[in-house]
Design a protein around this motif. Structure first.
Motif, PDB file in Angstrom:
ATOM      1  N   ILE A  31      -5.938  39.360 -26.105  1.00  0.00           N
ATOM      2  CA  ILE A  31      -5.186  38.653 -27.153  1.00  0.00           C
ATOM      3  C   ILE A  31      -5.822  37.294 -27.423  1.00  0.00           C
ATOM      4  N   ALA A  32      -6.110  36.546 -26.361  1.00  0.00           N
ATOM      5  CA  ALA A  32      -6.715  35.228 -26.524  1.00  0.00           C
ATOM      6  C   ALA A  32      -8.083  35.315 -27.189  1.00  0.00           C
ATOM      7  N   LEU A  33      -8.878  36.309 -26.773  1.00  0.00           N
ATOM      8  CA  LEU A  33     -10.196  36.491 -27.379  1.00  0.00           C
ATOM      9  C   LEU A  33     -10.072  36.835 -28.858  1.00  0.00           C
ATOM     10  N   GLY A  34      -9.057  37.645 -29.204  1.00  0.00           N
ATOM     11  CA  GLY A  34      -8.826  37.968 -30.612  1.00  0.00           C
ATOM     12  C   GLY A  34      -8.469  36.745 -31.426  1.00  0.00           C
ATOM     13  N   PHE A  35      -7.629  35.888 -30.879  1.00  0.00           N
ATOM     14  CA  PHE A  35      -7.285  34.657 -31.589  1.00  0.00           C
ATOM     15  C   PHE A  35      -8.516  33.783 -31.790  1.00  0.00           C
ATOM     16  N   LEU A  36      -9.318  33.695 -30.759  1.00  0.00           N
ATOM     17  CA  LEU A  36     -10.537  32.885 -30.856  1.00  0.00           C
ATOM     18  C   LEU A  36     -11.463  33.429 -31.936  1.00  0.00           C
ATOM     19  N   ALA A  37     -11.673  34.749 -31.935  1.00  0.00           N
ATOM     20  CA  ALA A  37     -12.533  35.380 -32.933  1.00  0.00           C
ATOM     21  C   ALA A  37     -11.938  35.293 -34.336  1.00  0.00           C
ATOM     22  N   GLY A  38     -10.597  35.232 -34.414  1.00  0.00           N
ATOM     23  CA  GLY A  38      -9.931  35.171 -35.708  1.00  0.00           C
ATOM     24  C   GLY A  38      -9.809  33.779 -36.297  1.00  0.00           C
ATOM     25  N   GLY A  39     -10.379  32.789 -35.633  1.00  0.00           N
ATOM     26  CA  GLY A  39     -10.414  31.447 -36.219  1.00  0.00           C
ATOM     27  C   GLY A  39      -9.360  30.499 -35.703  1.00  0.00           C
ATOM     28  N   CYS A  40      -8.603  30.875 -34.674  1.00  0.00           N
ATOM     29  CA  CYS A  40      -7.639  29.932 -34.096  1.00  0.00           C
ATOM     30  C   CYS A  40      -8.408  28.778 -33.449  1.00  0.00           C
ATOM     31  N   ARG A  41      -7.989  27.558 -33.755  1.00  0.00           N
ATOM     32  CA  ARG A  41      -8.648  26.389 -33.177  1.00  0.00           C
ATOM     33  C   ARG A  41      -7.675  25.411 -32.522  1.00  0.00           C
ATOM     34  N   PHE A  42      -6.398  25.773 -32.467  1.00  0.00           N
ATOM     35  CA  PHE A  42      -5.422  24.932 -31.780  1.00  0.00           C
ATOM     36  C   PHE A  42      -4.325  25.813 -31.208  1.00  0.00           C
ATOM     37  N   MET A  43      -3.901  25.473 -29.990  1.00  0.00           N
ATOM     38  CA  MET A  43      -2.788  26.168 -29.360  1.00  0.00           C
ATOM     39  C   MET A  43      -1.862  25.146 -28.727  1.00  0.00           C
ATOM     40  N   SER A  44      -0.599  25.252 -29.033  1.00  0.00           N
ATOM     41  CA  SER A  44       0.417  24.438 -28.373  1.00  0.00           C
ATOM     42  C   SER A  44       1.325  25.395 -27.619  1.00  0.00           C
ATOM     43  N   ALA A  45       1.535  25.147 -26.331  1.00  0.00           N
ATOM     44  CA  ALA A  45       2.310  26.111 -25.538  1.00  0.00           C
ATOM     45  C   ALA A  45       2.832  25.467 -24.275  1.00  0.00           C
ATOM     46  N   TYR A  46       3.797  26.143 -23.685  1.00  0.00           N
ATOM     47  CA  TYR A  46       4.366  25.736 -22.402  1.00  0.00           C
ATOM     48  C   TYR A  46       4.187  26.914 -21.444  1.00  0.00           C
TER      49      TYR A  46
END
Length: 581
Positions: free
Chosen positions: A207-222
């Motif tokens: 999932i994380a790799l997919g987000f990275l490949a899909g252009g995600c450049r920021f994550m906010s999380a707890y």
């Protein structure tokens, strides 16, 4: 020789059980075997029984096995808790330290090996897990040197002497088992693997790799189990691509921060589990009303409240669809394999941008944390679609006092969007009902127009979403249709094979788009089946209820439910299904 076997290691949390399983499984994966691993662990840092069960096969496997061939025990509790799983001719390899015993009269073979003593003699008691790996290699008739590459990759940075000490621990563990056995030694030799290199990963990493490949450049999380690995992966990788991760003070802050970043034009995600999603509900409604993209991962676990943080369940389904107050367009996706998790993460970002709405990527603990062999991911198929983002040259010049029609009523329900600072793109944003330029409005005519516009967004989504239902449907008229979502796919596939050996005509549908529901895809499958068995990990049959609401045929449906915190196994699912046909 065996085409597949099941191996389990158990002991107290914090004494190297996970690393034992990792070293064993990574080495076998690199030999070309297919693996599926599932960890049982407690919701505490140290102490309490934990085990890692790994299925090894010469062909693809996506489920936990019913039985057990080899059990590696670091304490007596491991034997007491897991002995019932062992095959009639199974093997227990146990540390001499705790004077292991097995039930009298059992046909199981017990090998008592001084894991701890050998490790201490080599200078470090922590190496007892490497002794256990060596003992296992002897039972499987594997050359201890097969593990060198993995040992070097894990301990190489600590120096050659550390690598060699660990290899010696493996060699001595193997030699001890060979020395205490005679010519009739019971072995679990596997057929030779194909030697191909494949990935070995958990669903959260995909999932994380997919987000990275899909252009995600920021994550906010707890941090929260079982979603934390997504954030941990992104913390390591996002900075390499100019991105960053912020650990927020709570889930409410994570969701609102993600909304703000998406509003600014940065592809942003957050990830949590059931308790965190409960806290995010008001923010999800805000994203729906302001028509701001928002992608959230929900890794389901046992509930309610704190519930079973480290156990399997699929009980967030209704909450993800209907949890927010009021009505907003929302997409709920449910990948069923690690490969789908990767591609659906990319698609979640695209859909959020294109439809300007919240998208929930629904996983469960088994899919998120189950580690398995994965064929190479097809990154060439990735496309990034940003939707109706307008640049200043495409906008009309605003007269004094005018603002951009950010919420313009359109035929497809999706309004043009501008990023902050775009010339001629100034507009109002508010969480209350508003008109086309974003100013608050309580006029009934405007309210209906804006509601209708927002709800029109999803009318065409099931047709445009890539494969809303995975189908294995060879029969035009089926005796039974098996339906599931998320991680149950692998077990359903094996159950289908078992039922077909009994002469039943069995179709299988795994629903990947939960909302809006793919009625056009499911209705023909249900209509052409005599019986529909809906398989899910919850107590109330939530997926079955959604099916009845969207396709009818309630008289055909029956539920196969499990909610004790453990995954379905093929044998138990087969028995449940056969009893209902």
């Amino acid at each position: 020789m065996k085409k597949q076997l099941s191996w389990k290691v158990g002991g107290q949390q914090g004494e190297g059980i996970e690393s034992t399983g990792e070293i064993f499984s990574i080495a076998l994966n690199r030999m070309g075997y297919y693996l599926y691993g599932y960890r049982h662990f407690s919701s505490r840092i140290k102490g309490g029984h934990t085990n890692n069960k790994i299925r090894v096969s010469t062909s693809q496997v996506r489920s936990v096995s019913d039985e057990l061939d080899v059990l590696v025990a670091f304490d007596q509790e491991t034997i007491d808790v897991n002995f019932y799983e062992l095959n009639q001719n199974g093997i227990v390899i146990a540390d001499e330290k705790f004077q292991p015993t097995i039930p009298e009269g059992s046909s199981v073979t017990l090998y008592v090996v001084p894991f701890t003593k050998i490790a201490k003699d080599l200078g470090n008691a922590l190496m007892k897990n490497m002794v256990a790996v060596g003992a296992s290699s002897a039972i499987l008739e594997l050359n201890p040197e097969s593990f060198r590459e993995v040992v070097e990759s894990i301990f190489g940075r600590k120096g050659e002497s550390v690598v060699e000490n660990n290899m010696e621990a493996i060699r001595q563990g193997a030699q001890y088992v060979q020395d205490q056995a005679d010519d009739s030694m019971s072995t679990m030799q596997l057929e030779e693997a194909d030697g191909k290199k494949r990935m070995y990963m958990i669903g959260n990493d995909a999932i994380a790799l997919g987000f990275l490949a899909g252009g995600c450049r920021f994550m906010s999380a707890y941090p929260i189990t079982p979603a934390s690995e997504i954030m941990e992966y992104m913390i390591k990788k996002l900075p390499e691509f100019g991105g960053t991760v912020i650990q927020t003070e709570d889930e409410m802050a994570a969701a609102t921060m993600a909304i703000g970043a998406n509003y600014a034009g940065v592809r942003t995600i957050t990830a949590s589990a059931g308790p965190g999603l409960s806290l995010m509900m008001e923010s999800i409604g805000l994203a729906g009303m302001t028509e701001t993209p928002l992608v959230i991962v929900d890794t389901q676990r046992g509930g309610p409240s704190t519930g079973l943080p480290t156990k399997q369940e699929q009980s967030d389904l209704m909450a993800m669809i209907y949890g927010t107050h009021g009505e907003i367009p929302k997409v709920v996706m449910a990948p069923s394999t690690v490969q789908e998790a990767f591609h659906d993460a990319v698609e979640a970002l695209n859909i959020a941008d294109e439809y300007q709405c919240p998208v929930i990527l629904l996983s469960d603990l088994q899919l998120s944390l189950g580690k398995q062999t994965v064929e190479p991911l097809n990154q060439r198929s990735i496309s990034i679609r940003r939707g109706k983002i307008k640049e200043s040259k495409a906008l009309p010049v605003l007269e004094k006092g005018e603002t951009f029609k950010r919420y313009e009523t359109t035929e497809d329900g999706v309004s043009p969007r501008v990023l902050p600072g775009t010339k001629n793109g100034i507009f109002h944003v508010t969480g209350v009902e508003h008109n086309e330029v974003g100013k608050p409005s309580e006029l009934s005519q405007n309210r209906q127009a804006q509601m209708d516009k927002r709800m029109r967004k999803l009318k065409h989504l099931p047709k445009t979403f890539n494969l809303p239902v995975y189908k294995d449907t060879p029969h035009e008229l089926a005796d039974v249709l098996l339906v599931g979502f998320n991680s149950t796919r692998g077990t359903i596939e094996e159950t289908k094979q078992l039922l077909e050996k009994d002469g039943y005509k069995v179709n299988h549908a795994q629903i990947r788009l939960i909302h809006p529901f793919p009625t056009d895809e499911m209705l023909p499958l249900i209509s052409s089946a005599n019986k529909v068995l809906v398989i899910e990990h919850n107590a109330t049959g939530q997926l079955a209820s959604i099916l009845r609401m969207n396709v009818g045929h309630a008289h055909k449906m029956a539920s196969v439910l499990k909610y004790d915190g453990t995954p379905f196994k093929p044998g138990e699912m087969y028995k449940e299904c056969k009893g209902l046909i």
